[in-house]
Motif scaffolding. Structure first.
Motif, PDB file in Angstrom:
ATOM      1  N   GLU A 120       0.804  -1.230   0.000  1.00  9.16           N
ATOM      2  CA  GLU A 120       0.000   0.000   0.000  1.00  9.16           C
ATOM      3  C   GLU A 120       0.839   1.285   0.000  1.00  9.16           C
ATOM      4  O   GLU A 120       0.485   2.255  -0.662  1.00  9.16           O
ATOM      5  CB  GLU A 120      -0.893  -0.025   1.243  1.00  9.16           C
ATOM      6  N   GLY A 134       3.848   1.719  -1.091  1.00  6.35           N
ATOM      7  CA  GLY A 134       4.809   1.810  -2.186  1.00  6.35           C
ATOM      8  C   GLY A 134       6.239   1.487  -1.784  1.00  6.35           C
ATOM      9  O   GLY A 134       7.169   1.732  -2.545  1.00  6.35           O
ATOM     10  N   GLY A 135       6.412   1.004  -0.574  1.00  2.00           N
ATOM     11  CA  GLY A 135       7.759   0.571  -0.176  1.00  2.00           C
ATOM     12  C   GLY A 135       8.468   1.513   0.775  1.00  2.00           C
ATOM     13  O   GLY A 135       9.673   1.396   0.987  1.00  2.00           O
ATOM     14  N   MET A 162       5.694   2.346   5.545  1.00  2.00           N
ATOM     15  CA  MET A 162       4.642   3.053   6.266  1.00  2.00           C
ATOM     16  C   MET A 162       3.380   2.215   6.388  1.00  2.00           C
ATOM     17  O   MET A 162       2.325   2.721   6.750  1.00  2.00           O
ATOM     18  CB  MET A 162       4.308   4.372   5.539  1.00  2.00           C
TER      19      MET A 162
HETATM   20 FE1  FES Z   1       4.450  -0.577   2.897  1.00  2.00          FE
HETATM   21 FE2  FES Z   1       6.328  -2.444   2.589  1.00  2.00          FE
HETATM   22  S1  FES Z   1       4.998  -1.640   1.121  1.00  2.00           S
HETATM   23  S2  FES Z   1       5.846  -1.300   4.354  1.00  2.00           S
END
Ligand code: FES
Length: 107
Positions: A39, A41-42, A45
């Motif tokens: 959610e 995007g990496g 969060m």
């Molecule tokens: Fe949200 Fe990994 S995509 S913590």
């Protein structure tokens, strides 16, 4: 290309190939692998990219960070010693053949 196998909660396996430097989360999302949402995007969060690293690969993927630990507190499924945020695992040639298991739910 680096091969990754995602094992869904029901045992279904999806095998994809991704470029070096891609995260395990990005590789899943861009190949429409069910069970990884990603959610935020990496950016660490959310915890919707939760996965369990297969036992055989634990040593190679390394330990999760304190920040990952904290974020995993919000995970929808059980967190175990093999839990990782898949956005924090970057693919490199040493991870070719990596196997990760997906939790029952991410939200
Ligand atoms: Fe949200 Fe990994 S995509 S913590």
């Amino acid at each position: 290309m680096i091969k990754v196998t995602y094992v869904a909660h029901d045992g279904t396996e999806t095998v994809i190939e991704a470029e070096e430097g891609t995260s395990v989360m990005q590789a899943a999302v861009s190949n429409d692998v069910d069970g990884i949402v990603g959610e935020c995007g990496g950016s660490m969060m959310c915890a919707t990219c939760h996965c369990y690293v297969d036992e055989a690969w634990e040593a190679r993927t390394g330990q999760r960070s304190d920040d990952e630990d904290e974020m995993l507190e919000g995970a929808a499924s059980e967190v175990t010693g093999r839990s990782r945020l898949s956005c924090q695992i970057k693919l490199d040639p040493s991870l070719d053949g990596l196997v990760v298991h997906l939790p029952e739910e991410q939200l």
